[in-house]
Design a protein around this motif. Structure first.
Motif, PDB file in Angstrom:
ATOM      1  N   GLY A   1      89.421 105.674  82.587  1.00 36.20           N
ATOM      2  CA  GLY A   1      89.297 105.383  84.006  1.00 36.20           C
ATOM      3  C   GLY A   1      88.744 103.974  84.194  1.00 36.20           C
ATOM      4  N   GLN A   2      88.156 103.729  85.332  1.00 33.29           N
ATOM      5  CA  GLN A   2      87.629 102.414  85.632  1.00 33.29           C
ATOM      6  C   GLN A   2      86.334 102.159  84.875  1.00 33.29           C
ATOM      7  N   GLU A   3      86.177 100.921  84.434  1.00 35.20           N
ATOM      8  CA  GLU A   3      84.967 100.534  83.738  1.00 35.20           C
ATOM      9  C   GLU A   3      83.786 100.582  84.703  1.00 35.20           C
ATOM     10  N   GLU A   4      82.689 101.139  84.244  1.00 35.05           N
ATOM     11  CA  GLU A   4      81.479 101.233  85.060  1.00 35.05           C
ATOM     12  C   GLU A   4      80.774  99.878  85.056  1.00 35.05           C
ATOM     13  N   ALA A   5      80.386  99.424  86.232  1.00 31.36           N
ATOM     14  CA  ALA A   5      79.699  98.139  86.344  1.00 31.36           C
ATOM     15  C   ALA A   5      78.269  98.269  85.814  1.00 31.36           C
ATOM     16  N   PRO A   6      77.771  97.224  85.153  1.00 33.10           N
ATOM     17  CA  PRO A   6      76.382  97.252  84.680  1.00 33.10           C
ATOM     18  C   PRO A   6      75.396  97.311  85.852  1.00 33.10           C
ATOM     19  N   GLU A   7      74.188  97.737  85.563  1.00 36.24           N
ATOM     20  CA  GLU A   7      73.151  97.901  86.596  1.00 36.24           C
ATOM     21  C   GLU A   7      72.922  96.601  87.368  1.00 36.24           C
TER      22      GLU A   7
ATOM     23  N   ASP B   1      98.446  93.969  92.029  1.00 34.92           N
ATOM     24  CA  ASP B   1      98.717  95.113  92.898  1.00 34.92           C
ATOM     25  C   ASP B   1      98.968  96.376  92.076  1.00 34.92           C
ATOM     26  N   ALA B   2      99.724  96.241  90.994  1.00 37.53           N
ATOM     27  CA  ALA B   2     100.002  97.391  90.131  1.00 37.53           C
ATOM     28  C   ALA B   2      98.723  97.894  89.461  1.00 37.53           C
ATOM     29  N   LYS B   3      97.887  96.973  89.040  1.00 40.64           N
ATOM     30  CA  LYS B   3      96.603  97.340  88.420  1.00 40.64           C
ATOM     31  C   LYS B   3      95.721  98.085  89.429  1.00 40.64           C
ATOM     32  N   ALA B   4      95.679  97.595  90.657  1.00 41.18           N
ATOM     33  CA  ALA B   4      94.881  98.247  91.694  1.00 41.18           C
ATOM     34  C   ALA B   4      95.425  99.646  91.992  1.00 41.18           C
ATOM     35  N   ALA B   5      96.737  99.785  92.024  1.00 47.16           N
ATOM     36  CA  ALA B   5      97.347 101.100  92.280  1.00 47.16           C
ATOM     37  C   ALA B   5      97.008 102.076  91.157  1.00 47.16           C
TER      38      ALA B   5
END
Length: 162
Positions: free
Chosen positions: A109-115, A10-14
């Protein structure tokens, strides 16, 4: 304090929500720079939608209520309607509040998902829109097996590392 893996998630998502909001403001304002906390204190900016959070912090350090106000403000913010100057002011106020909490956002920031992952997630979203629940579940499981989680929203989805 009671530690659970669920509370950690939950903390990670926040933190990810805060980072995503900051990234949206950064893009809308066209600037990467944020004044230091000391510069904020010297000028004490208008906090706008973050004023209730500041008021709660000043009310006997009511941190739970203040954090609630921060997330409420994030939900209410209409970033696309802001001018670059307004977005920069809102971002400054946001960082002032974060500094008051001692929250430091991750640099990247958030890691970008691969294609490949984005393609599978798009296929899953389409299957979901077509009400093909079996295919949607199969694609979700395939994305999960590759180490990613699909988090549905009303208007789309987010991808996050497991």
């Amino acid at each position: 304090m009671n530690f659970t893996l669920s509370s950690l998630e939950d903390a990670k998502a926040a933190l990810n929500r805060l980072s995503k909001f900051d990234m949206q403001l950064r893009n809308a304002s066209g600037t990467d720079s944020v004044p230091s906390y000391e510069e904020f204190c010297a000028a004490f900016p208008e906090l706008g939608i973050f004023q209730p959070a500041w008021d709660s912090l000043n009310d006997d350090l009511n941190t739970p209520e203040a954090l609630g106000h921060v997330f409420s403000a994030i939900r209410k913010a209409d970033i696309p309607s802001l001018s670059p100057e307004e977005a920069a002011r809102l971002r400054n106020a946001f960082h002032f509040i974060l500094a008051a909490f001692g929250i430091i956002l991750p640099e990247e920031g958030q890691e970008e998902a691969p294609e490949e992952i984005r393609t599978l997630a798009d296929q899953r979203w389409q299957a979901k829109q077509n009400r093909d629940w079996t295919e949607a579940d199969r694609l979700r499981a395939e994305v999960a097996a590759l180490g990613w989680v699909i988090k549905d929203r009303k208007d789309g989805y987010d991808l996050a590392r497991k």
